[in-house]
Design an enzyme around this catalytic site. Structure first.
Site, short mmCIF file in Angstrom:
data_model
loop_
_atom_site.label_atom_id
_atom_site.label_comp_id
_atom_site.label_asym_id
_atom_site.label_seq_id
_atom_site.Cartn_x
_atom_site.Cartn_y
_atom_site.Cartn_z
N ASP A 179 44.75 53.43 45.96
CA ASP A 179 43.55 53.37 45.14
C ASP A 179 43.87 53.47 43.64
OD1 ASP A 179 41.07 53.42 44.09
OD2 ASP A 179 40.51 55.39 44.88
N ALA A 180 43.74 52.34 42.97
CA ALA A 180 44.07 52.28 41.53
C ALA A 180 43.18 53.18 40.69
CB ALA A 180 43.93 50.84 41.04
N TYR A 207 24.49 36.98 37.06
CA TYR A 207 25.78 37.50 36.58
C TYR A 207 25.63 38.17 35.20
CZ TYR A 207 30.71 38.26 36.52
OH TYR A 207 31.92 38.89 36.53
P1 NAD Z 1 40.23 39.38 43.86
O1 NAD Z 1 39.23 39.90 44.83
O2 NAD Z 1 40.91 38.10 44.20
O3 NAD Z 1 41.37 40.48 43.58
C1 NAD Z 1 41.05 41.83 43.35
C2 NAD Z 1 42.30 42.67 43.30
O4 NAD Z 1 41.92 44.04 43.11
C3 NAD Z 1 43.14 42.64 44.59
O5 NAD Z 1 44.51 42.69 44.25
C4 NAD Z 1 42.76 43.95 45.29
O6 NAD Z 1 43.75 44.47 46.17
C5 NAD Z 1 42.60 44.84 44.06
N1 NAD Z 1 41.82 46.05 44.32
C6 NAD Z 1 40.52 46.15 44.69
N2 NAD Z 1 40.17 47.46 44.79
C7 NAD Z 1 41.27 48.18 44.48
C8 NAD Z 1 41.54 49.57 44.39
N3 NAD Z 1 40.61 50.50 44.62
N4 NAD Z 1 42.80 49.95 44.06
C9 NAD Z 1 43.78 49.04 43.83
N5 NAD Z 1 43.56 47.71 43.86
C10 NAD Z 1 42.32 47.29 44.19
O7 NAD Z 1 39.46 39.30 42.46
P2 NAD Z 1 39.43 38.21 41.27
O8 NAD Z 1 38.28 37.29 41.51
O9 NAD Z 1 40.77 37.67 41.00
O10 NAD Z 1 38.96 39.15 40.07
C11 NAD Z 1 39.86 39.81 39.21
C12 NAD Z 1 39.23 39.95 37.84
O11 NAD Z 1 38.97 38.65 37.30
C13 NAD Z 1 37.88 40.70 37.88
O12 NAD Z 1 37.78 41.51 36.75
C14 NAD Z 1 36.88 39.56 37.79
O13 NAD Z 1 35.65 39.95 37.23
C15 NAD Z 1 37.62 38.59 36.87
N6 NAD Z 1 37.13 37.21 36.92
C16 NAD Z 1 36.91 36.58 38.12
C17 NAD Z 1 36.39 35.29 38.12
C18 NAD Z 1 36.10 34.57 39.41
O14 NAD Z 1 35.46 33.50 39.37
N7 NAD Z 1 36.59 35.07 40.55
C19 NAD Z 1 36.15 34.61 36.91
C20 NAD Z 1 36.45 35.26 35.72
C21 NAD Z 1 36.93 36.56 35.73
#
Ligand code: NAD
Length: 395
Positions: A111-112, A235
C-alpha cells in the site's frame, strides 16, 4: 491452465502471464526503436508502476533513458485456482527485461499510501540506488487508508451539484443510452479528494526529503486528466476533478518546498486512454471510443507508450522547453484537445447511437485496448497453450 478473459462489468478478473509479458515487451520495443532520451534521470521512483501510465513511464525511463527504477504497486499474487492481477505479471516481465539490459529494477508491492511502504522504499533507495532524480506519481486507487488519522476513505466517481443526464455506452454490449448520474454528497467529494488528491504525493516527496534522498535538480510529476467538455460533467466538474484540483494545490506547495534544493514539482495533463482506472468512469468509454476514431483518422492517435515517450522526449528531456499552461502544468493533452479534433468528436457525440457507433466510433479499439491490459489479444501469443499462473515461482 488455459487462461481466457473473464469480464465482470468494467473489470477482467483473469490475466494472461504470457500476454502481459508480450504487452511489456511491445512497449519496450517501441521505446528502444526511438533515439535514446537525453535525460539526467538516472534513478527513478515510480509510484503506481505496474500498469497504464505508470508502467509506460517506467519503461520510457529505463529503456529510453537508461535509468535504474524502483516501482511501487498494489497487485495480487496468483493462487492455485486464480491468476494474479495483470500488474503482477507486468512487474515480473519488466524486471526481467530491465535486468537483461543490465538495468537495476526492483518492485515493491504493497500500500503506497502507508508510512510503512514509504519507509521500505526509502530504505531500499538508500541501500541500492543513492538519490532519486525523478519521482513519477501515477497512482489510481479507489480507496486510501489514511496513515495518520486511520480513516479509510473511498473515492466516488460522481458529478457535483446536480444530477447529470448524459450519454454513455456499455462497452461489453455496445449499447449507447442515457443515464442519470446522481451528485455526490460533500462527504463523498471530500473522501475522493482524500484518495485522489495531492496529499499522498506530498507525503512521498516529504519522505524522500526527510531521508535526504533527493538529488540536486530532483523533479516530480503527478498525472492528471482535464479532458474535453463532453466529459466535464462527470470528470472535471465532478468529484474526480475536485480531487485533481487538489493536485494543482499540492504542486504549488511542493514547488515552494523544493525551491532551495533546487527541485521541481509539476502536474502533467495526459490524454484519455483505456486503463483499469478509466474503464470504471461512466461516459468516458463512449467519449474515448469517438475520440480514438477521430484521432486515428487524423493520424494523431498515440498508444500509451507513444504518449509517454513524447512526454519524456519533449517535456522532461534535459533543457526541454516545456509546454506549460497558466497553472504551470505540463500540457500533453494538446493533440486530444486540438480544436479540429474536439469539433469532430462533439459533432459525432450528438449523433451517436447504438446503431451507428461502429461507424462513428472505435468501440472495437477500446475493447481491444481493454483486453490488452489483461494480456489478451496480443500478437504472437498462443492463447491455446497451458499457462503457469505462478510463472514457476513459489507464491
Ligand atoms: P492504472 O489503473 O492503469 O494504474 C494504477 C496504478 O496504481 C497501478 O500500478 C496500481 O497497482 C497502483 N495502485 C493502486 N492502488 C495502489 C496502492 N494503494 N498502493 C500502491 N499502488 C497502488 O491507472 P492509470 O489510468 O494509468 O492512471 C494513473 C494516473 O494517470 C492517475 O493519476 C490518472 O488520473 C492519470 N491519468 C489517467 C488517464 C486515463 O485516461 N486513464 C488520463 C490522464 C491521466
Amino acid at each position: 491452465m488455459i487462461i481466457a478473459p473473464r469480464i465482470r462489468g468494467f473489470i477482467c478478473t483473469t490475466a494472461h502471464p504470457a500476454g502481459c509479458a508480450a504487452n511489456v515487451h511491445e512497449q519496450v520495443g517501441l521505446v528502444r526503436s526511438q533515439a535514446p532520451l537525453s535525460s539526467n534521470a538516472r534513478n527513478v521512483l515510480v509510484v503506481g508502476a505496474s500498469g497504464g501510465y505508470g508502467l509506460a513511464s517506467r519503461i520510457a525511463a529505463a529503456f529510453g533513458g537508461g535509468a535504474a527504477t524502483l516501482g511501487v504497486s498494489f497487485e495480487r499474487q496468483p493462487t492455485a485456482t486464480r491468476t494474479a492481477t495483470a500488474g503482477w505479471y507486468n512487474n515480473i516481465a519488466f524486471e526481467e527485461a530491465a535486468k537483461a539490459q543490465g538495468l537495476y529494477a526492483t518492485t515493491l508491492d504493497g500500500d503506497a499510501f502507508s508510512d510503512e511502504m514509504k519507509g521500505t522504499v526509502t530504505e531500499r533507495i538508500r541501500s541500492d540506488m543513492g538519490e532519486i532524480d525523478l519521482l513519477i506519481y501515477s497512482l489510481a486507487s479507489p480507496v486510501r487508508q489514511h496513515p495518520r488519522n486511520g480513516q479509510r476513505y473511498r473515492s466516488s466517481i460522481k458529478p457535483l451539484g446536480e444530477t447529470v443526464h448524459i450519454k454513455t455506452v456499455n462497452v461489453e454490449k455496445g449499447d449507447v443510452h442515457e443515464v442519470d448520474l446522481a451528485p455526490a454528497s460533500e462527504e463523498e467529494a471530500a473522501s475522493t479528494v482524500a484518495v485522489m488528491g495531492g496529499e499522498d504525493w506530498e507525503m512521498w516527496v516529504d519522505a524522500l526529503a526527510e531521508a535526504g534522498l533527493m538529488a540536486k535538480g530532483f523533479r516530480t510529476v503527478s498525472y492528471n486528466y482535464l479532458g474535453s467538455e463532453l466529459t466535464w460533467p462527470i470528470y472535471r466538474n465532478g468529484t474526480l476533478g475536485r480531487a485533481k484540483e487538489d493536485l494543482d494545490r499540492a504542486a504549488k506547495a511542493l514547488m515552494a518546498r523544493l525551491a532551495n534544493l533546487p527541485g521541481e514539482a509539476r502536474v502533467v495533463t495526459l490524454k484519455a486512454i483505456v486503463s483499469q482506472a478509466s474503464s470504471a468512469i461512466p461516459v468516458v468509454p463512449l467519449y474515448t471510443s469517438l475520440l480514438f476514431r477521430v484521432m486515428k483518422d487524423a493520424r494523431v492517435h498515440e498508444e500509451i507508450i507513444e504518449h509517454i515517450h513524447r512526454l519524456f522526449a519533449t517535456q522532461l528531456a534535459d533543457g526541454a522547453r516545456m509546454n506549460l499552461d497558466e497553472q504551470g502544468r505540463i500540457r500533453m493533452d494538446d493533440w486530444e484537445l486540438a480544436d479540429d479534433i474536439q469539433e469532430e468528436v462533439r459533432r459525432r457525440w450528438s449523433l451517436v447511437t447504438s446503431e451507428n457507433l461502429a461507424q462513428l466510433g472505435d468501440l472495437e479499439g477500446v475493447r481491444a485496448d481493454f483486453l490488452k491490459i489483461f494480456g489478451f489479444g496480443l500478437d504472437g501469443v498462443d492463447y491455446s497453450t497451458d499457462q503457469d499462473p505462478a510463472l514457476g515461482r513459489m507464491v
